[in-house]
Design a protein around this motif. Structure first.
Motif, PDB file in Angstrom:
ATOM      1  N   SER A 113      -1.406   5.906  15.322  1.00  0.00           N
ATOM      2  CA  SER A 113      -0.499   4.883  15.078  1.00  0.00           C
ATOM      3  C   SER A 113       0.834   5.317  14.372  1.00  0.00           C
ATOM      4  CB  SER A 113      -1.129   3.820  14.211  1.00  0.00           C
ATOM      5  OG  SER A 113      -0.313   2.505  14.110  1.00  0.00           O
ATOM      6  N   GLN A 117       4.817   4.867  15.373  1.00  0.00           N
ATOM      7  CA  GLN A 117       5.832   4.126  14.605  1.00  0.00           C
ATOM      8  C   GLN A 117       7.312   5.136  14.392  1.00  0.00           C
ATOM      9  OE1 GLN A 117       5.755   4.861  10.506  1.00  0.00           O
ATOM     10  NE2 GLN A 117       6.894   3.066   9.765  1.00  0.00           N
ATOM     11  N   LEU A 132       4.884  -3.717  13.382  1.00  0.00           N
ATOM     12  CA  LEU A 132       3.740  -3.194  14.152  1.00  0.00           C
ATOM     13  C   LEU A 132       2.804  -2.311  13.550  1.00  0.00           C
ATOM     14  CD1 LEU A 132       5.130  -3.037  17.701  1.00  0.00           C
ATOM     15  CD2 LEU A 132       3.870  -4.964  16.713  1.00  0.00           C
ATOM     16  N   PHE A 133       3.405  -1.489  12.417  1.00  0.00           N
ATOM     17  CA  PHE A 133       2.778  -0.384  11.790  1.00  0.00           C
ATOM     18  C   PHE A 133       2.279  -1.059  10.204  1.00  0.00           C
ATOM     19  CE2 PHE A 133       2.447   3.294   9.067  1.00  0.00           C
ATOM     20  CZ  PHE A 133       1.354   3.941   9.728  1.00  0.00           C
ATOM     21  N   PRO A 137      -1.323  -4.468  10.918  1.00  0.00           N
ATOM     22  CA  PRO A 137      -2.574  -3.620  10.361  1.00  0.00           C
ATOM     23  C   PRO A 137      -3.201  -4.676   9.036  1.00  0.00           C
ATOM     24  CG  PRO A 137      -1.218  -1.911  11.070  1.00  0.00           C
ATOM     25  CD  PRO A 137      -0.559  -3.308  10.870  1.00  0.00           C
ATOM     26  N   SER A 159      -7.748  -2.030  12.938  1.00  0.00           N
ATOM     27  CA  SER A 159      -6.423  -2.644  12.623  1.00  0.00           C
ATOM     28  C   SER A 159      -5.254  -1.447  13.129  1.00  0.00           C
ATOM     29  CB  SER A 159      -6.151  -2.685  11.057  1.00  0.00           C
ATOM     30  OG  SER A 159      -6.040  -1.629  10.556  1.00  0.00           O
ATOM     31  N   TYR A 160      -5.703  -0.113  12.865  1.00  0.00           N
ATOM     32  CA  TYR A 160      -4.519   0.905  13.292  1.00  0.00           C
ATOM     33  C   TYR A 160      -4.774   1.240  14.982  1.00  0.00           C
ATOM     34  CZ  TYR A 160      -2.754   1.200   8.830  1.00  0.00           C
ATOM     35  OH  TYR A 160      -2.043   0.999   7.529  1.00  0.00           O
ATOM     36  N   SER A 163      -2.847  -1.548  16.425  1.00  0.00           N
ATOM     37  CA  SER A 163      -1.516  -1.031  16.170  1.00  0.00           C
ATOM     38  C   SER A 163      -0.896  -0.276  17.178  1.00  0.00           C
ATOM     39  CB  SER A 163      -1.509  -0.715  14.417  1.00  0.00           C
ATOM     40  OG  SER A 163      -0.086  -0.459  14.462  1.00  0.00           O
TER      41      SER A 163
END
Length: 401
Positions: A113, A117, A132-133, A137, A159-160, A163
Motif C-alpha cells: 500500500s 502511496q 487513500l493511505f 485504513p 485495511s491496507y 487501501s
C-alpha cells in the motif's frame, strides 16, 4: 494548499481516533502489545520494500510510460525482494513463538500500500495519496474495532489491502499514455540493487524515530508504558505530519528543479517550508497546551506531562530546518553518506533509548527521541552545506551580489 491541509488534518484526526478507541477498548496493557506488533510490522514492511519507495521518488519522473506499466514495473521490483524476505521471516518466527505470524502479513500489506502511496505523491496526486493511505485504513480499523475488538490485527491487514486495491484502481483510471513510452524497459530492466540497498538502509534506520524505538523500549518497559509512549509519539507526530505535508506538496517541483539544476528555486522552497512549518508547529503546541485536559480524557489516561510533549516538539523544529534534504541528497548522489548518518543515529538511538528508559522509564525514552531528532537533522544540514549543490548556490549568490 487549503484542501491539502484539510486532508492532512483529517488524517491526524483519524489517527487520534484510532489510537483513542484502541486504548479505550483494549486497555493500556493490550493496546501496548498491539502498538508493539504494529512497530515490528512496520520494520518488516521496510525490509520487504527494500528501498523501493525512494527509488520511486527518484525514477518516477525519469521513466516514461503509462501508469499501469510503471506500477507493474515497481510491483515486480518490490516482489523480487519481498518474497525471499517473507520466507526468511517465516523461518525466524518458527523459532520465536511469542510473536504472531500475522505480523508478516501486516508488513506485506503495508509495504504494498505504501508503495502506491509514494507513487501517487511522485506524480503530484498528493491529496489522493493521503486520503487513500492515511485516512481510509484508519477509518476501517476504527469501524471494525468498534464492532468487534477481538481481531484487531486482521483488521489492520484488511485495511491496507483495501487501501492498495483502491489506489491501484485510481491509478488505472488515470492511465493516460505519456510520450516516449518504452515498453521494453518494463520487461527487461530492474532498479539498481546497490542503490536500493542504500535506500533500504536509510529507510530501516529512519524507523529509529518510531518503530525501532518502540521495539527497543518494549524490552525494558511494561506494555502500559509502551502505550503511554505511543500517545506522546502520536501527539508529537502532528509536527512531523506538518513538515511532511509541506515536503510532499513541493516534492514534484523540487524533483523537476533538480533535473533542471534550478538551485536557487530549491533554496527558496526549503526556506518557505521551514518558516511555514515552524509557525504551524508553534500554533499547534499552543492549542494542545490549552486543551491538555481534554486530550487526557481522549486517550483515557489519568496524567501525561506537558513538558515531555514540549520536548519532542522542540526536536521537530530541527527536523523542519532540515526539510527536503534527504530527497535532495539522495537525488544528487549522496545516498551512501545518508546511510552512514542513519547508522550513527540508529546506534546512538538504541543506546540512549535502552539506557535512559532503564533509568527514567517513559521520560528517558522521550529524552532519547529528542536527541535522535536533533542529531539526524544536524548531520543532514552539515552534509548539505558541504555538498556541491550548496556550493554552486553559494557561488551563484556571491556572483549576483
Amino acid at each position: 494548499m487549503f484542501i491539502s491541509l484539510m486532508i492532512r488534518g483529517l488524517s491526524v484526526l483519524s489517527s487520534f481516533a484510532s489510537t483513542s478507541l484502541i486504548i479505550s477498548e483494549l486497555g493500556l496493557h493490550a493496546s501496548g502489545e498491539y502498538f508493539s506488533s504494529v512497530a515490528i510490522s512496520l520494520v518488516l514492511s521496510t525490509v520487504y520494500s527494500f528501498g523501493i519507495n525512494n527509488s520511486i521518488i527518484k525514477y518516477s519522473k525519469k521513466i516514461k510510460g503509462n501508469n499501469l506499466n510503471i506500477i507493474i514495473f515497481f510491483i515486480r521490483n518490490l516482489l523480487l525482494t519481498t518474497f525471499p524476505f517473507v520466507i526468511l521471516s517465516v523461518v525466524i518466527l518458527l523459532f520465536v513463538s511469542s510473536y504472531n505470524w500475522l505480523i508478516i502479513l501486516m508488513g506485506v500489506s503495508y509495504a504494498l500500500s505504501q508503495m502506491l502511496q509514494i507513487y501517487l505523491v511522485s506524480i503530484s496526486l498528493v491529496n489522493k495519496a493521503y486520503l487513500l493511505f492515511n485516512i481510509i485504513p484508519q477509518l476501517i480499523i476504527v469501524s471494525l474495532v468498534y464492532i468487534n475488538k477481538t481481531d484487531i490485527i486482521l483488521y489492520y491487514i484488511l485495511s491496507y489491502i483495501i487501501s492498495f486495491f483502491i489506489m491501484f484502481i485510481v491509478l488505472c483510471l488515470n492511465n493516460n499514455l505519456k510520450e516516449n513510452d518504452i515498453e521494453d524497459y518494463y520487461k527487461k530492466n530492474t532498479l539498481p540493487f546497490k542503490e536500493r540497498f542504500d535506500f533500504f538502509q536509510q529507510d530501516l534506520l529512519g524507523q529509529m524515530f518510531t518503530s525501532i524505538s518502540t521495539i527497543v523500549i518494549s524490552t525494558f518497559l511494561s506494555s502500559s508504558d509502551v502505550a503511554i509512549y505511543n500517545i506522546y509519539q502520536k501527539l508529537a507526530s502532528v509536527c512531523n505530519v506538518i513538515i511532511s505535508v509541506l515536503n510532499q506538496i513541493y516534492l514534484s517541483k523540487v524533483i523537476s528543479y533538480l533535473m533542471e539544476d534550478c538551485m536557487f528555486k530549491i533554496f527558496k522552497i526549503r526556506q518557505r517550508i521551514f518558516v511555514t512549518s515552524s509557525l504551524i508547529i508553534g500554533f499547534y503546541i499552543i492549542v494542545v497546551s490549552v486543551f491538555w485536559p481534554i486530550i487526557l480524557k481522549l486517550f483515557h489516561v489519568p496524567d501525561l506531562s506537558r513538558y515531555l510533549f514540549f520536548i519532542i516538539c522542540a526536536g521537530y523544529f530541527f527536523v523542519a530546518k532540515a526539510n527536503m534534504l534527504s530527497y535532495i541528497l539522495n537525488s544528487i548522489g549522496y545516498s551512501s553518506n545518508l546511510r552512514n548518518y542513519s547508522y550513527l543515529t540508529c546506534f546512538l538511538g538504541v543506546f540512549l533509548s535502552s539506557l535512559l528508559s532503564v533509568i527514567w522509564g517513559v521520560d528517558g525514552a522521550i529524552y532519547a527521541l529528542f536527541f535522535m531528532l536533533i542529531n539526524q537533522s544536524i548531520l543532514l544540514i552539515f552534509k548539505f552545506k558541504k555538498s556541491r549543490i550548496a556550493q554552486v548556490h553559494n557561488t551563484s549568490a556571491g556572483t549576483n551580489d
